[in-house]
Write an enzyme that holds these catalytic residues in place. Structure first.
Site, PDB file in Angstrom:
ATOM      1  N   SER A  47       0.824  -1.203   0.000  1.00  0.00           N
ATOM      2  CA  SER A  47       0.000   0.000   0.000  1.00  0.00           C
ATOM      3  C   SER A  47       0.861   1.257   0.000  1.00  0.00           C
ATOM      4  O   SER A  47       0.458   2.294  -0.535  1.00  0.00           O
ATOM      5  CB  SER A  47      -0.959   0.001   1.193  1.00  0.00           C
ATOM      6  N   GLU A  48       2.069   1.181   0.587  1.00  0.00           N
ATOM      7  CA  GLU A  48       2.933   2.354   0.603  1.00  0.00           C
ATOM      8  C   GLU A  48       4.398   1.930   0.594  1.00  0.00           C
ATOM      9  O   GLU A  48       4.793   0.953   1.254  1.00  0.00           O
ATOM     10  CB  GLU A  48       2.688   3.199   1.851  1.00  0.00           C
ATOM     11  N   THR A  49       5.195   2.681  -0.154  1.00  0.00           N
ATOM     12  CA  THR A  49       6.643   2.622  -0.038  1.00  0.00           C
ATOM     13  C   THR A  49       7.111   4.010   0.361  1.00  0.00           C
ATOM     14  O   THR A  49       6.753   5.007  -0.278  1.00  0.00           O
ATOM     15  CB  THR A  49       7.308   2.199  -1.357  1.00  0.00           C
TER      16      THR A  49
END
EC number: 5.1.-.-
Length: 266
Positions: A47-49
């Site tokens: 969902s996020e880096t």
């Protein structure tokens, strides 16, 4: 061969791997171009880096921070900020007790480490009541008792079991106002239970959403008449968040655990 990029994969808002919200954290020496950052986020498919670059401070406590989903950059992300602070405690020889993350749109975010808890000082989103909740009900299948719009859409319900059992339709949810859509209800065990959906940024369900609770916690603080809250995110992975409201700021607290440490070769 170019120097590899050090990457940590961290499960945030949990004590256990395979729970909470996973984020990748890339520790950079200097910024790469946006296309490369986005490609790394796509490759990770989380969902996020988060991407972090140290600033020239002594002691080393200040960092530039950015976040990307698999499809776009985003202005604020809670779980990946927590994951970044945790990753830097692993990467630095002498990590500070307080990190200062300089962001492009959310200003300077401070994260304080207290034992195994990370406390993040974030802005609270102002909430504007939504008049036409019937339209939202047509999309979600049940009309919320109230809805509010900040950066995201916050939909309030009475039944926590409905929130827990809700089956999202990404195509329909993407038609609603707001960047993300959060559904929330009072909880018997916690102050509130919530779930977060973000099909507009390539995420069906965000397992535990820190920035979402910059909407959720201010609502429940006002509704319940208290400043300290505990929230449960009822995604399949699940997670627990602590919150403290102070004016127009929200202090979000959570734990994190390391899943993997790796190297990226470009």
């Amino acid at each position: 061969m170019p120097k590899p990029i050090l990457q940590y994969t961290v499960d945030a808002f949990t004590h256990r791997v395979f729970q909470g919200n996973p984020a990748a954290v890339c520790v950079l020496d200097d910024w790469l171009d946006d296309a490369t950052l986005l490609n790394i986020a796509k490759e990770n498919n989380l969902s996020e880096t988060a991407f972090v670059v140290p600033k020239n401070t002594v002691p080393q406590s200040d960092f530039d921070l950015r976040w990307f989903t698999p499809t776009t950059k985003i202005d604020l992300c809670g779980h990946a900020t927590l994951a970044t602070a945790f990753a830097l405690t692993q990467a630095l020889a002498t990590p500070p007790d307080t990190f200062y993350f300089h962001t492009r749109q959310a200003g300077v975010l401070t994260v304080q480490k207290q034992d195994d808890l990370f406390l993040m000082d974030f802005p609270a989103y102002p909430l504007t009541p939504v008049a036409d909740v019937a339209k939202i009900g047509e999309v979600l299948g049940v009309t919320p008792k109230a809805a509010y719009l900040g950066r995201d859409l916050l939909c309030v319900f009475d039944d926590e079991n409905w929130v827990k059992n809700f089956e999202p339709n990404d195509e329909k949810i993407a038609q609603l106002d707001g960047l993300l859509c959060h559904i929330t209800a009072p909880s018997g065990e916690f102050d509130c239970v919530s779930r977060s959906f973000a099909p507009k940024v390539g995420i069906s369900e965000d397992p535990v959403c820190g920035s979402g609770h910059c909407h959720i916690f201010p609502y429940w603080a006002k509704t319940l008449g208290k400043t300290d809250l505990i929230g449960y995110q009822a995604s399949p992975r699940s997670g627990i968040l602590q919150g403290k409201i102070s004016g127009d700021r929200v202090v979000l607290g959570g734990n994190a655990v390391l899943f993997a440490k790796s190297e990226i070769y470009l």
